[in-house]
Design a protein around this motif. Structure first.
Motif, mmCIF file in Angstrom:
data_model
loop_
_atom_site.group_PDB
_atom_site.id
_atom_site.type_symbol
_atom_site.label_atom_id
_atom_site.label_comp_id
_atom_site.label_asym_id
_atom_site.label_seq_id
_atom_site.Cartn_x
_atom_site.Cartn_y
_atom_site.Cartn_z
ATOM 1 N N ALA A 105 0.711 -1.090 0.022
ATOM 2 C CA ALA A 105 0.025 -0.144 0.057
ATOM 3 C C ALA A 105 0.980 1.323 -0.042
ATOM 4 N N LEU A 106 2.187 1.195 0.538
ATOM 5 C CA LEU A 106 2.853 2.276 0.699
ATOM 6 C C LEU A 106 4.230 1.811 -0.184
ATOM 7 N N ARG A 107 4.522 2.532 -1.225
ATOM 8 C CA ARG A 107 5.800 2.322 -2.017
ATOM 9 C C ARG A 107 6.905 3.559 -2.184
ATOM 10 N N THR A 108 8.017 3.454 -2.241
ATOM 11 C CA THR A 108 8.901 4.387 -2.554
ATOM 12 C C THR A 108 9.966 3.617 -3.505
ATOM 13 N N GLU A 109 10.505 4.351 -4.365
ATOM 14 C CA GLU A 109 11.668 4.141 -5.250
ATOM 15 C C GLU A 109 12.991 4.376 -4.666
ATOM 16 N N GLY A 110 12.856 5.399 -3.555
ATOM 17 C CA GLY A 110 14.139 5.744 -2.765
ATOM 18 C C GLY A 110 14.146 5.477 -1.359
ATOM 19 N N GLY A 111 14.829 6.151 -0.566
ATOM 20 C CA GLY A 111 15.162 5.367 0.793
ATOM 21 C C GLY A 111 14.012 5.890 1.561
ATOM 22 N N ALA A 112 13.666 5.580 2.913
ATOM 23 C CA ALA A 112 12.860 6.176 3.675
ATOM 24 C C ALA A 112 13.432 6.600 5.121
ATOM 25 N N SER A 113 13.127 7.751 5.722
ATOM 26 C CA SER A 113 13.313 8.267 6.975
ATOM 27 C C SER A 113 12.432 8.338 7.768
ATOM 28 N N ILE A 114 12.635 7.937 8.992
ATOM 29 C CA ILE A 114 11.361 7.716 9.950
ATOM 30 C C ILE A 114 12.090 8.282 11.253
ATOM 31 N N ALA A 115 11.682 9.587 11.579
ATOM 32 C CA ALA A 115 12.281 10.196 12.691
ATOM 33 C C ALA A 115 11.628 9.442 14.187
ATOM 34 N N LYS A 116 10.464 9.009 14.186
ATOM 35 C CA LYS A 116 9.915 8.553 15.332
ATOM 36 C C LYS A 116 9.892 7.059 15.248
ATOM 37 N N LYS A 117 9.015 6.372 16.341
ATOM 38 C CA LYS A 117 9.108 4.916 16.330
ATOM 39 C C LYS A 117 8.230 4.239 15.087
ATOM 40 N N LEU A 118 8.795 3.033 14.683
ATOM 41 C CA LEU A 118 7.922 2.261 13.696
ATOM 42 C C LEU A 118 7.384 1.158 14.210
ATOM 43 N N TYR A 119 6.033 1.104 13.916
ATOM 44 C CA TYR A 119 5.528 -0.146 14.496
ATOM 45 C C TYR A 119 5.179 -1.069 13.274
ATOM 46 N N VAL A 120 5.636 -2.314 13.520
ATOM 47 C CA VAL A 120 5.305 -3.097 12.217
ATOM 48 C C VAL A 120 4.331 -4.073 12.776
ATOM 49 N N GLY A 121 2.993 -4.389 12.115
ATOM 50 C CA GLY A 121 1.755 -5.037 12.346
ATOM 51 C C GLY A 121 2.021 -6.469 12.474
ATOM 52 N N THR A 122 2.610 -6.980 11.174
ATOM 53 C CA THR A 122 2.973 -8.358 11.058
ATOM 54 C C THR A 122 4.219 -8.614 10.866
ATOM 55 N N ASP A 123 4.740 -9.149 9.786
ATOM 56 C CA ASP A 123 6.239 -9.500 9.169
ATOM 57 C C ASP A 123 6.864 -8.457 8.959
ATOM 58 N N ALA A 124 8.006 -8.339 9.134
ATOM 59 C CA ALA A 124 9.009 -7.440 8.459
ATOM 60 C C ALA A 124 9.946 -8.225 7.603
ATOM 61 N N SER A 125 10.386 -7.785 6.577
ATOM 62 C CA SER A 125 11.487 -8.396 5.697
ATOM 63 C C SER A 125 12.560 -7.599 5.388
ATOM 64 N N VAL A 126 13.847 -7.798 5.523
ATOM 65 C CA VAL A 126 14.670 -6.966 5.211
ATOM 66 C C VAL A 126 15.748 -7.577 4.219
ATOM 67 N N LEU A 127 16.145 -6.867 3.214
ATOM 68 C CA LEU A 127 16.889 -7.471 2.128
ATOM 69 C C LEU A 127 18.205 -6.580 2.235
ATOM 70 N N GLY A 128 19.380 -7.456 2.716
ATOM 71 C CA GLY A 128 20.606 -6.540 2.922
ATOM 72 C C GLY A 128 21.046 -6.495 4.426
ATOM 73 N N ALA A 129 21.720 -5.783 4.753
ATOM 74 C CA ALA A 129 21.879 -5.712 6.463
ATOM 75 C C ALA A 129 20.768 -4.571 6.989
ATOM 76 N N PHE A 130 20.720 -5.174 8.287
ATOM 77 C CA PHE A 130 19.856 -4.498 9.166
ATOM 78 C C PHE A 130 20.736 -3.959 10.365
ATOM 79 N N TYR A 131 20.768 -2.525 10.126
ATOM 80 C CA TYR A 131 21.514 -1.758 11.249
ATOM 81 C C TYR A 131 20.751 -1.148 12.381
#
Length: 170
Positions: A105-131
């Motif tokens: 439902a939310l798509r971006t072709e570039g990076g995303a910056s989130i200044a506050k907390k991020l809540y993920v309601g179900t699964d989260a997938s990360v391709l590459g490294a998670f820092y």
């Protein structure tokens, strides 16, 4: 009825009936229609609104609705940003199915910056490294050839794993 090639009014034009229509174009292909109460409808294809300076659309009551059969494009010309100063509520429930940037439902072709907390309601997938860390650089979780690596990225710092057993740290 009288016909004019050009008509110039130096003051007000009053159409003194409910549901009045102003039609423009050889085939009356653009209209402004009074709705019989206090509003009006613009009809035409396409409708382009251009302003030489900032423009504001607002509503005194209710929501401002912009609806397009094939979607809505918000675009700036130049380096301007599209800014949302309130909550952006995306009610589409489409799942993201891959990393192409073309699903969900939310798509971006570039990076995303989130200044506050991020809540993920179900699964989260990360391709590459998670820092993780205050600067995003204190430890990483990576995967390579199905091997998982959790690594401290700061010299002389420990990686601690702890749990909670009935209120006691373990």
């Amino acid at each position: 009825s009288p016909q004019f090639t050009d008509l110039t009014l130096t003051d007000d034009l009053i159409l003194n009936s409910d549901s009045s229509v102003i039609s423009l174009g050889a085939g009356n292909d653009f209209t402004i229609t009074h709705d019989g109460t206090t509003g009006a409808t613009l009809a035409g294809n396409p409708i382009t609104i251009t302003s030489a300076a900032a423009a504001t659309w607002s509503t005194a009551a209710g929501a401002l609705t912009i609806d397009g059969d094939d979607g809505i494009t918000l675009q700036t010309t130049g380096s301007g940003n599209v800014t949302v100063s309130e909550i952006l509520d995306i009610t589409d429930a489409t799942d993201s199915s891959d990393a192409s940037g073309d699903t969900g439902a939310l798509r971006t072709e570039g990076g995303a910056s989130i200044a506050k907390k991020l809540y993920v309601g179900t699964d989260a997938s990360v391709l590459g490294a998670f820092y993780v860390g205050a600067g995003g650089n204190e430890f990483s979780i990576t995967e390579s050839s199905d091997d998982i690596t959790i690594k401290s990225l700061i010299s002389d710092k420990d990686l601690k794993i702890s749990g909670n057993d009935g209120g006691s740290n373990v």
